[in-house]
Design an enzyme around this catalytic site. Structure first.
Site, PDB file in Angstrom:
ATOM      1  N   ASP A   1      36.845  41.659  48.585  1.00 26.69           N
ATOM      2  CA  ASP A   1      37.320  43.028  48.783  1.00 26.69           C
ATOM      3  C   ASP A   1      36.568  43.988  47.881  1.00 26.69           C
ATOM      4  O   ASP A   1      36.322  45.135  48.240  1.00 26.69           O
ATOM      5  CB  ASP A   1      38.821  43.097  48.527  1.00 26.69           C
ATOM      6  CG  ASP A   1      39.596  42.216  49.489  1.00 26.69           C
ATOM      7  OD1 ASP A   1      39.453  42.414  50.715  1.00 26.69           O
ATOM      8  OD2 ASP A   1      40.314  41.309  49.034  1.00 26.69           O
TER       9      ASP A   1
ATOM     10  N   GLU B   1      41.752  30.114  48.459  1.00 26.17           N
ATOM     11  CA  GLU B   1      40.356  30.487  48.221  1.00 26.17           C
ATOM     12  C   GLU B   1      39.936  30.103  46.806  1.00 26.17           C
ATOM     13  O   GLU B   1      38.842  29.574  46.586  1.00 26.17           O
ATOM     14  CB  GLU B   1      40.170  31.995  48.431  1.00 26.17           C
ATOM     15  CG  GLU B   1      40.269  32.428  49.881  1.00 26.17           C
ATOM     16  CD  GLU B   1      40.287  33.928  50.059  1.00 26.17           C
ATOM     17  OE1 GLU B   1      40.045  34.390  51.184  1.00 26.17           O
ATOM     18  OE2 GLU B   1      40.557  34.653  49.076  1.00 26.17           O
TER      19      GLU B   1
END
Length: 218
Positions: free
Chosen positions: A83, A102
């Site tokens: 992001d 993740e």
């Protein structure tokens, strides 16, 4: 070049760092979806470790075998987006809600390749809200602690992680020392993990931009 075209360009470049017979860790998100398409077309991976149920479904639909991380001692490459990413290759991740898995997959991989379009590269992390995955019963307590650290947490509405937890999206932080904040948040009782990837940053950043590809190594 559109943002989607920049994402696809970065995804296509990442395949060049794979070897025939690799097990590949695969992240979650829009840029990673392009990578899954490129991975399927390349066809050289023996299987993939998925960081979310959504990624596992997409990999299966593209014909890539799914492997259980518990059955893999180590693997070569993990490819995921971000992001936000700074010039130290520290990241904010978790906009899609898969930050815990993740982070686990990234920890096992020998090499972490972050693929992004140029809009995701920043000097200082924090403009994108920092996700914090929290046990549901601890959401109010953790929110109070985060406010004490200068953040403004909001529970993500109508969302539950693959692990059955909630996410506090934290606004208002300017993150100068990402490692310190990552450790501090992870030490709060009730926090599963947070979306700062700084103790284990990317090893390679592949940026798709209007002027082509830029690759940075840590």
């Amino acid at each position: 070049m559109t943002q989607d075209e920049m994402k696809r360009t970065a995804a296509r470049e990442a395949v060049k760092y794979l070897s025939i017979g690799d097990v590949v860790g695969v992240g979650t998100g829009s840029t990673t979806n392009y990578f899954i398409e490129e991975l399927s077309e390349w066809g050289g991976a023996v299987g993939a470790i998925a960081s979310s149920e959504a990624t596992a479904d997409r990999l299966r639909n593209c014909g890539v075998p799914i492997l259980d991380l518990n059955g893999v001692e180590s693997f070569s490459v993990y490819v995921d987006g971000a992001d936000e990413i700074n010039h130290k290759l520290e990241m904010i991740k978790g906009g899609g809600g898969a930050l815990t898995r993740e982070k686990i997959v990234a920890a096992v991989a020998k090499t972490f390749i972050c693929i992004v379009d140029e809009t995701k590269v920043v000097d200082v992390l924090g403009q994108f809200p920092l996700p914090v995955e929290v046990l549901p019963m601890a959401a109010s307590y953790v929110s109070r602690v985060i406010r004490g650290l200068g953040g403004d947490p909001e529970i993500r509405k109508n969302f539950v992680t693959d692990n059955g937890n909630v996410i506090l999206d934290t606004y208002g932080l300017s993150i100068e020392n990402a490692v310190e904040l990552e450790r501090k948040l992870n030490n709060v009782v009730g926090v599963v993990t947070n979306g700062l990837f700084s103790e284990r940053p990317a090893d390679l950043m592949v940026v798709g931009g209007a002027n082509g590809i830029k690759v940075t190594r840590s």
